[in-house]
Design a protein around this motif. Structure first.
Motif, mmCIF file in Angstrom:
data_model
loop_
_atom_site.group_PDB
_atom_site.id
_atom_site.type_symbol
_atom_site.label_atom_id
_atom_site.label_comp_id
_atom_site.label_asym_id
_atom_site.label_seq_id
_atom_site.Cartn_x
_atom_site.Cartn_y
_atom_site.Cartn_z
ATOM 1 N N LYS A 153 3.735 11.269 1.286
ATOM 2 C CA LYS A 153 3.027 10.063 0.881
ATOM 3 C C LYS A 153 3.927 9.385 -0.143
ATOM 4 O O LYS A 153 4.427 10.048 -1.061
ATOM 5 C CB LYS A 153 1.695 10.463 0.230
ATOM 6 C CG LYS A 153 0.744 9.337 -0.029
ATOM 7 C CD LYS A 153 -0.482 9.754 -0.827
ATOM 8 C CE LYS A 153 -1.284 10.873 -0.246
ATOM 9 N NZ LYS A 153 -2.548 11.088 -0.985
ATOM 10 N N THR A 154 4.211 8.069 0.026
ATOM 11 C CA THR A 154 5.116 7.378 -0.892
ATOM 12 C C THR A 154 4.543 6.035 -1.324
ATOM 13 O O THR A 154 3.757 5.417 -0.600
ATOM 14 C CB THR A 154 6.503 7.117 -0.252
ATOM 15 O OG1 THR A 154 6.342 6.279 0.894
ATOM 16 C CG2 THR A 154 7.200 8.412 0.135
ATOM 17 N N ALA A 155 4.978 5.589 -2.494
ATOM 18 C CA ALA A 155 4.597 4.270 -3.003
ATOM 19 C C ALA A 155 5.761 3.724 -3.824
ATOM 20 O O ALA A 155 6.263 4.392 -4.733
ATOM 21 C CB ALA A 155 3.338 4.360 -3.859
ATOM 22 N N THR A 156 6.199 2.509 -3.493
ATOM 23 C CA THR A 156 7.290 1.846 -4.207
ATOM 24 C C THR A 156 6.708 0.966 -5.302
ATOM 25 O O THR A 156 5.739 0.245 -5.079
ATOM 26 C CB THR A 156 8.125 0.981 -3.235
ATOM 27 O OG1 THR A 156 8.652 1.835 -2.217
ATOM 28 C CG2 THR A 156 9.265 0.285 -3.963
ATOM 29 N N GLU A 168 0.821 -1.207 0.000
ATOM 30 C CA GLU A 168 0.000 0.000 0.000
ATOM 31 C C GLU A 168 0.859 1.263 0.000
ATOM 32 O O GLU A 168 2.041 1.215 0.293
ATOM 33 C CB GLU A 168 -0.909 0.005 1.245
ATOM 34 C CG GLU A 168 -1.877 -1.164 1.301
ATOM 35 C CD GLU A 168 -2.840 -1.196 0.127
ATOM 36 O OE1 GLU A 168 -3.405 -0.140 -0.208
ATOM 37 O OE2 GLU A 168 -3.012 -2.280 -0.465
ATOM 38 N N THR A 169 0.218 2.379 -0.289
ATOM 39 C CA THR A 169 0.873 3.683 -0.214
ATOM 40 C C THR A 169 1.163 3.997 1.251
ATOM 41 O O THR A 169 0.303 3.807 2.109
ATOM 42 C CB THR A 169 -0.037 4.767 -0.828
ATOM 43 O OG1 THR A 169 -0.217 4.469 -2.222
ATOM 44 C CG2 THR A 169 0.558 6.155 -0.684
ATOM 45 N N ASP A 170 2.400 4.444 1.542
ATOM 46 C CA ASP A 170 2.774 4.850 2.890
ATOM 47 C C ASP A 170 2.453 6.326 3.074
ATOM 48 O O ASP A 170 2.616 7.127 2.152
ATOM 49 C CB ASP A 170 4.271 4.629 3.136
ATOM 50 C CG ASP A 170 4.627 3.159 3.232
ATOM 51 O OD1 ASP A 170 3.842 2.395 3.828
ATOM 52 O OD2 ASP A 170 5.695 2.785 2.713
ATOM 53 N N VAL A 184 2.922 9.589 5.880
ATOM 54 C CA VAL A 184 3.426 10.194 7.116
ATOM 55 C C VAL A 184 2.736 11.559 7.219
ATOM 56 O O VAL A 184 3.017 12.469 6.429
ATOM 57 C CB VAL A 184 4.965 10.352 7.113
ATOM 58 C CG1 VAL A 184 5.423 11.016 8.402
ATOM 59 C CG2 VAL A 184 5.651 9.015 6.904
#
Length: 125
Positions: free
Chosen positions: A103-106, A94-96, A98
């Motif tokens: 907001k991050t997505a690998t 899922e998208t991380d 903070v």
């Protein structure tokens, strides 16, 4: 297929054992300037001498040698992720998120190389 919208920022993220020691190394060896240390998030960022390109240091107890992930800035991560998913691009979970930070997505290229999208939530870019 149309491509996703990226902004003019790239962060090159490394896994390191000690962010503060690594930041000092990048400062003394390469002349990079610390932008900030987010100790609560285990993250530090340094400005390179290339506009729009920063070095990110993520602290891990056992970082993988040679681990480097380019992080591409986007102003709308949700739309970018949806577009890539529609093209069957594989994401790592899922998208991380903070709160108030990022907001991050690998995701992975066809050869399994990790890449990341990041949306700045601080109100700056």
């Amino acid at each position: 297929m149309s491509h996703i919208s990226l902004n003019e920022t790239i962060t090159i993220a490394f896994s390191v054992k000690d962010r503060h020691a690594s930041a000092e190394w990048y400062q003394s060896m390469l002349g990079f300037a610390v932008i900030y240390h987010a100790d609560e998030a285990g993250w530090s960022e340094l400005q390179t001498n290339t506009t729009g390109v920063t070095i990110g240091l993520g602290e891990h107890t056992k970082p993988a040698p040679g681990n480097c992930v380019p992080v591409f800035g986007t102003d709308d991560l949700d739309t970018a992720r949806h577009t890539l998913e529609q093209a069957n691009v594989k994401f790592d979970g899922e998208t991380d998120f903070v709160e108030g930070m990022v907001k991050t997505a690998t995701f992975y290229d066809p050869d399994g190389n990790a890449l990341m999208l990041a949306e700045d939530l601080t109100g700056g870019s």
